[in-house]
Design an enzyme around this catalytic site. Structure first.
Site, PDB file in Angstrom:
ATOM      1  CG  ASP A  12      21.317  39.801  59.621  1.00 40.85           C
ATOM      2  OD1 ASP A  12      21.208  39.777  58.388  1.00 40.85           O
ATOM      3  OD2 ASP A  12      20.695  39.038  60.374  1.00 40.85           O
ATOM      4  CG  HIS A  40      24.437  42.101  51.751  1.00 41.16           C
ATOM      5  ND1 HIS A  40      24.955  41.632  52.918  1.00 41.16           N
ATOM      6  CD2 HIS A  40      24.920  41.308  50.781  1.00 41.16           C
ATOM      7  CE1 HIS A  40      25.726  40.593  52.665  1.00 41.16           C
ATOM      8  NE2 HIS A  40      25.710  40.365  51.377  1.00 41.16           N
TER       9      HIS A  40
HETATM   10  P1  GDP Z   1      24.590  42.446  56.141  1.00 40.24           P
HETATM   11  O1  GDP Z   1      23.811  41.230  55.767  1.00 40.24           O
HETATM   12  O2  GDP Z   1      25.835  42.113  56.891  1.00 40.24           O
HETATM   13  O3  GDP Z   1      24.835  43.337  54.985  1.00 40.24           O
HETATM   14  O4  GDP Z   1      23.715  43.282  57.194  1.00 40.24           O
HETATM   15  P2  GDP Z   1      22.211  43.801  57.059  1.00 40.24           P
HETATM   16  O5  GDP Z   1      22.135  44.808  55.998  1.00 40.24           O
HETATM   17  O6  GDP Z   1      21.273  42.659  56.983  1.00 40.24           O
HETATM   18  O7  GDP Z   1      22.006  44.414  58.510  1.00 40.24           O
HETATM   19  C1  GDP Z   1      22.669  45.497  58.951  1.00 40.24           C
HETATM   20  C2  GDP Z   1      21.645  46.517  59.428  1.00 40.24           C
HETATM   21  O8  GDP Z   1      22.308  47.570  60.072  1.00 40.24           O
HETATM   22  C3  GDP Z   1      20.879  47.185  58.295  1.00 40.24           C
HETATM   23  O9  GDP Z   1      19.628  47.541  58.779  1.00 40.24           O
HETATM   24  C4  GDP Z   1      21.738  48.412  57.985  1.00 40.24           C
HETATM   25  O10 GDP Z   1      21.037  49.450  57.337  1.00 40.24           O
HETATM   26  C5  GDP Z   1      22.140  48.792  59.365  1.00 40.24           C
HETATM   27  N1  GDP Z   1      23.403  49.492  59.541  1.00 40.24           N
HETATM   28  C6  GDP Z   1      24.617  49.235  58.992  1.00 40.24           C
HETATM   29  N2  GDP Z   1      25.543  50.006  59.567  1.00 40.24           N
HETATM   30  C7  GDP Z   1      24.900  50.763  60.498  1.00 40.24           C
HETATM   31  C8  GDP Z   1      25.324  51.712  61.480  1.00 40.24           C
HETATM   32  O11 GDP Z   1      26.493  52.028  61.620  1.00 40.24           O
HETATM   33  N3  GDP Z   1      24.357  52.252  62.287  1.00 40.24           N
HETATM   34  C9  GDP Z   1      23.039  51.919  62.196  1.00 40.24           C
HETATM   35  N4  GDP Z   1      22.179  52.494  63.012  1.00 40.24           N
HETATM   36  N5  GDP Z   1      22.618  50.994  61.307  1.00 40.24           N
HETATM   37  C10 GDP Z   1      23.531  50.434  60.490  1.00 40.24           C
END
Ligand code: GDP
Length: 424
Positions: A12, A40
């Protein structure tokens, strides 16, 4: 040329957004491990999507997306994910599935649930999507490869071998009904037909793409600390989320791997069981959880509330090291704009001693965080378009984390949307 995007921590970290971003400049995006057990989050011109099994290049028509042989392929989940994209206006992506990829069986999912029920309080925090039983069968050589779905005789023989043990466990350990091989054969035959046009030798495809000078992007799921060998075993996943495994799980040569992007958040978040040294309880944790991510820190697949904490330099430096990162991508920096001071965990206290190297699980469980506080920047940095325009304290925070991680930070994410990215 092969680039890889992986997580430094517990998953995440924001890999989906970074992959979606880098996919624009790639020809092929490949999933190399895991299955539909994590998600993701991607926010782009089509809306907000949680991808579980599809590679994050599916929003780009120029990209060929590949499910590599290392993936746990849940065919029904894959088809419904494709449907959920096309029904919302995303053009049908180009997708190839490795003929050597193994198939997630309905009984893997059942066994995952039954086993967690049986373990009760000592369960490992499984997402109950069949991952551990799937990989157990794969390495016990009773798994079913996609290519075996297209030969009924072979498929029946393989299932007969697997089901003897399964049915014995169902009857005597879990007290559940036995699996009917005929019904399963019919179900698999129908699913196999639906994916037939996408199935091919993806290893050969990737080899040729590389020879033609195409840019191949490997997309990892979860993060370093969930690796079965190098992570917080047994609170790990069952396939390796490390870049090093990328060449095996995707089917590319390690000689062709160049850039390894290791993604980490500006704070910590962790879903599932296991030691998490910087876990915040109470109001402090609730506030960070509520402000985190794009709509609070809740699992993209399970909806489970994620545990949150301050940035853990000990765990992240280790995570970056085992990934062999060439650079670190720092995400969710905007989330911390509300704080006067930002604690960073710079060491652990273990039995009265200060340690800075990440220990194995039994010792990790005894560690307490040692914090240093950095001054906050007290403003919203979403909308900032260049790194130099960030407040000074914010840049200092990034520089501090960069030093702590031991690899350069070239990209900083200041919001969940694709265009919210700052280059250094
Ligand atoms: P992954 O599994 O690594 O792709 O991560 P996830 O998508 O599960 O979790 C990352 C969370 O952070 C999600 O809710 C994204 O929309 C959010 N996100 C990613 N980059 C940013 C950022 O720079 N700022 C904010 N506020 N949210 C972000």
């Amino acid at each position: 040329m092969v680039h890889t995007i992986v997580g430094a921590n517990w998953g995440d970290e924001g890999k989906g957004k970074v992959t979606d971003l880098l996919a624009e400049k790639s020809d092929v995006v490949v999933r190399f491990q895991g299955g539909a057990n994590a998600g993701h989050t991607i926010i782009n011109e089509y809306g907000k999507f949680a991808l579980h099994l599809l590679p994050s290049g599916v929003f780009h028509q120029n990209v060929v997306n590949v499910i590599g042989p290392g993936v746990a392929l849940n065919i029904e989940a894959l088809l419904s994910e494709l449907d959920s994209l096309t029904s919302r206006g995303v053009p049908m992506p180009k997708l190839l599935i490795s003929d050597r990829c193994q198939v997630m069986m309905p009984y893997h999912i059942d066994f995952d649930k039954f086993e967690e029920e049986r373990l009760g309080k000592s369960a490992f925090g499984s997402t109950k999507s069949g991952i551990a039983p799937f990989y157990s069968d794969k390495f016990a050589k009773v798994g079913i490869q996609v290519c075996q779905l297209y030969d009924r005789d072979i498929l029946r023989k393989r299932l007969e071998i697997a089901l003897v043990k399964k049915n014995c466990l169902l009857e005597h350990l879990y007290h559940k009904p036995a699996i009917d091989i005929d019904a399963l054969m019919e179900k698999l035959a129908a699913l196999a037909e639906k994916i037939r046009p996408m199935v091919c030798d993806t290893t050969l495809f990737l080899h040729k793409a590389n020879q033609e000078g195409k840019v191949i992007l490997l997309e990892g799921q979860l993060g370093s600390l969930r690796d079965p060998d190098h992570g917080i075993y047994p609170y790990t996943t069952s396939s390796s989320p490390l870049a090093g495994f990328g060449c095996v799980g995707a089917g590319v040569s390690p000689r062709d791997m160049t850039d390894i992007y290791c993604v980490t958040k500006a704070y910590s978040s962790c879903v599932g069981a296991g030691p998490f040294v910087t876990r915040l309880e109470g109001d402090e944790g609730d506030e960070l959880r509520r402000r985190g991510g794009d709509a609070g820190e809740f699992g993209a697949t399970t909806g489970r509330a994620r545990d949150v904490g301050w940035f853990d330099a000990v765990a992240t430096r280790y995570g970056v090291m085992v990934q062999g990162a060439t650079e670190v991508v720092l995400t969710n920096l905007d989330v911390l704009g509300y704080l006067d001071e930002i604690p960073v965990c710079v060491a652990y206290e273990l039995n009265g001693e200060r340690i800075t190297d990440f220990p194995a699980t039994p010792l990790l469980e005894k560690c307490k965080p040692v914090y240093e506080k950095l001054p906050g920047w007290k403003c919203d940095i979403r909308g900032v378009k260049s790194y130099d325009e960030l407040p000074e304290n914010c840049r200092k925070y990034v520089e501090y984390i960069e030093k702590a991680c031991g690899a350069p930070i070239r990209m900083v994410s200041n919001g969940p949307r694709r265009d919210e990215i700052l280059y250094r």
